[in-house]
Design a protein around this motif. Structure first.
Motif, PDB file in Angstrom:
ATOM      1  N   VAL A  32      43.089  36.841  22.462  1.00 33.58           N
ATOM      2  CA  VAL A  32      42.080  36.904  21.402  1.00 33.58           C
ATOM      3  C   VAL A  32      40.972  35.900  21.692  1.00 33.58           C
ATOM      4  O   VAL A  32      41.240  34.736  22.002  1.00 33.58           O
ATOM      5  N   GLY A  35      35.550  31.900  19.018  1.00 35.71           N
ATOM      6  CA  GLY A  35      34.375  31.201  19.550  1.00 35.71           C
ATOM      7  C   GLY A  35      34.482  30.929  21.041  1.00 35.71           C
ATOM      8  O   GLY A  35      33.489  30.689  21.719  1.00 35.71           O
ATOM      9  N   GLY A  36      35.694  30.923  21.557  1.00 39.53           N
ATOM     10  CA  GLY A  36      35.906  30.727  22.996  1.00 39.53           C
ATOM     11  C   GLY A  36      35.857  29.275  23.451  1.00 39.53           C
ATOM     12  O   GLY A  36      35.985  28.994  24.644  1.00 39.53           O
ATOM     13  N   THR A  37      35.692  28.316  22.527  1.00 37.42           N
ATOM     14  CA  THR A  37      35.520  26.921  22.969  1.00 37.42           C
ATOM     15  C   THR A  37      36.818  26.302  23.491  1.00 37.42           C
ATOM     16  O   THR A  37      36.781  25.274  24.167  1.00 37.42           O
ATOM     17  N   ASP A  38      37.939  26.916  23.186  1.00 38.23           N
ATOM     18  CA  ASP A  38      39.203  26.534  23.828  1.00 38.23           C
ATOM     19  C   ASP A  38      39.586  27.560  24.896  1.00 38.23           C
ATOM     20  O   ASP A  38      39.934  27.197  26.020  1.00 38.23           O
ATOM     21  N   LEU A  39      39.508  28.851  24.550  1.00 43.88           N
ATOM     22  CA  LEU A  39      39.981  29.890  25.479  1.00 43.88           C
ATOM     23  C   LEU A  39      39.186  29.911  26.787  1.00 43.88           C
ATOM     24  O   LEU A  39      39.762  30.013  27.878  1.00 43.88           O
ATOM     25  N   ARG A  42      40.217  27.242  29.101  1.00 49.29           N
ATOM     26  CA  ARG A  42      41.497  27.549  29.771  1.00 49.29           C
ATOM     27  C   ARG A  42      41.296  28.593  30.877  1.00 49.29           C
ATOM     28  O   ARG A  42      41.890  28.510  31.948  1.00 49.29           O
ATOM     29  N   THR A 114      35.577  28.216  15.721  1.00 50.53           N
ATOM     30  CA  THR A 114      35.955  28.752  14.411  1.00 50.53           C
ATOM     31  C   THR A 114      37.157  27.989  13.859  1.00 50.53           C
ATOM     32  O   THR A 114      37.897  27.343  14.606  1.00 50.53           O
TER      33      THR A 114
END
Ligand SMILES: Cc1cc2nc3c(=O)[nH]c(=O)nc-3n(C[C@H](O)[C@H](O)[C@H](O)COP(=O)(O)OP(=O)(O)OC[C@H]3O[C@@H](n4cnc5c(N)ncnc54)[C@H](O)[C@@H]3O)c2cc1C
Length: 293
Positions: A32, A35-39, A42, A114
């Protein structure tokens, strides 16, 4: 980090309904994206090798936005952190959550990141966790078996692990209406301003005159997950508020927590800071509850 490329190919899909998203989640190796700021970090580090499909949930209207009614606040999972910090009802009714939001990252990250992502990422330092836990917040999940609602202080399991099951999405965080004469405050210590916490605390109090009638304490970056300390908080209840009591509570927290040494800080430093920071958070929470010292 920004100079790295994502070292793999994958499918990208951005459904416009929750039903569609939950259907896509039944496939293998879907990740999922909010905001993508962690994903995205990674992915760039090569630690999401198994991902075959990126499921962007930011175009689903029912997951976005803040509503406030007689029951409290309903914050959609994909509401940007910056939108929450600017919301008038959040500023007025949940100031400790606003304290945490404005202390997070840089404004650009807060426009992308988010609240749902902060929860599901389940970092021990997740800054929105403490305020949501002490305000008695709940986490709303939806998956193939329907809807589940979990108290926020039971959601986190360990680093990167939460109660979220495979196939589920976090849909919203809700916060109940706060009692009169209550207040809460969030404090964090970082290396530089827009940074991840070395340690954080959130304190919540209710008062009747000069007496504390309810209390909750949450801590970040001192355990494998964001935690609450109900046994210590209970000791403040029924006591007359004073700077001496707040210092005593802070000392108890510092004695109880078992932080570790890591790249951001040492266990010793974290305990020493807790000894001061928890007392400061008590003071601000007490003043916000309308109390004098
Ligand atoms: C420079 C920088 C500074 C930062 N500073 C801080 C800080 O000070 N404090 C702090 O707490 N964090 C910080 N972070 C971390 C990050 O910004 C937050 O955790 C943010 O809230 C993550 O939200 P997101 O929408 O970007 O999550 P994403 O990266 O999109 O997702 C995070 C994880 O949650 C999953 N996910 C997201 N939404 C859902 C959902 N609704 N249902 C199911 N799964 C979902 C994703 O699959 C992924 O595993 C920082 C990050 C960066 C890059």
């Amino acid at each position: 980090m920004n100079t790295r490329i994502i070292p793999k190919e994958y499918n990208y899909t951005a459904p416009q309904t929750l039903a569609e998203a939950l259907d896509i989640l039944k496939q293998k190796n879907v990740r999922v994206l909010a905001g993508g700021t962690d994903l995205i970090v990674r992915l760039k580090m090569g630690s999401e090798e198994a991902m075959e499909t990126m499921l962007d949930i930011k175009r689903i209207p029912e997951l976005k936005g803040i509503a406030y009614c007689e029951k409290g606040a309903h914050i959609g999972a994909t509401t940007a952190l910056a939108d929450i910090e600017e919301n008038a009802e959040i500023i007025k009714n949940y100031p400790a959550l606003r304290d945490a939001l404005v202390a997070m990252a840089a404004i650009a990250v807060r426009h992308m990141g988010t609240i749902g992502g902060n929860f599901v990422n389940a970092s021990p330092v997740a800054d929105t966790a403490g305020p949501v836990m002490v305000y008695g917040g709940q986490v709303h999940l939806k998956g193939p078996e329907g809807e589940r609602v979990i108290p926020a202080d039971e959601f986190f399991v360990g680093p990167g692990k939460s109660q979220l099951k495979e196939g589920e999405l976090l849909t919203a965080i809700t916060l109940p209406v706060q009692p009169a004469d209550s207040g809460a405050a969030f404090f964090k210590k970082t290396r530089v301003k827009p940074d991840i916490s070395k340690i954080s605390t959130t304190v919540y109090v209710e008062r009747d005159g000069e007496t504390i009638t309810n209390c909750r304490i949450a801590m970040g970056a001192v355990a494998a997950k964001p935690i609450t300390l109900p046994e210590i908080a209970k000791e403040a209840i029924g006591k007359k508020a004073s700077k001496a009591l707040f210092a005593e509570m802070a000392a108890k927290v510092a004695d109880t927590i078992k932080p570790i040494d890591d790249i951001r800080s040492t266990a010793e430093y974290r305990k020493a800071v807790a000894n001061v920071m928890v007392a400061e958070a008590f003071e601000v929470a007490w003043k916000r509850a309308g109390g004098a010292l």
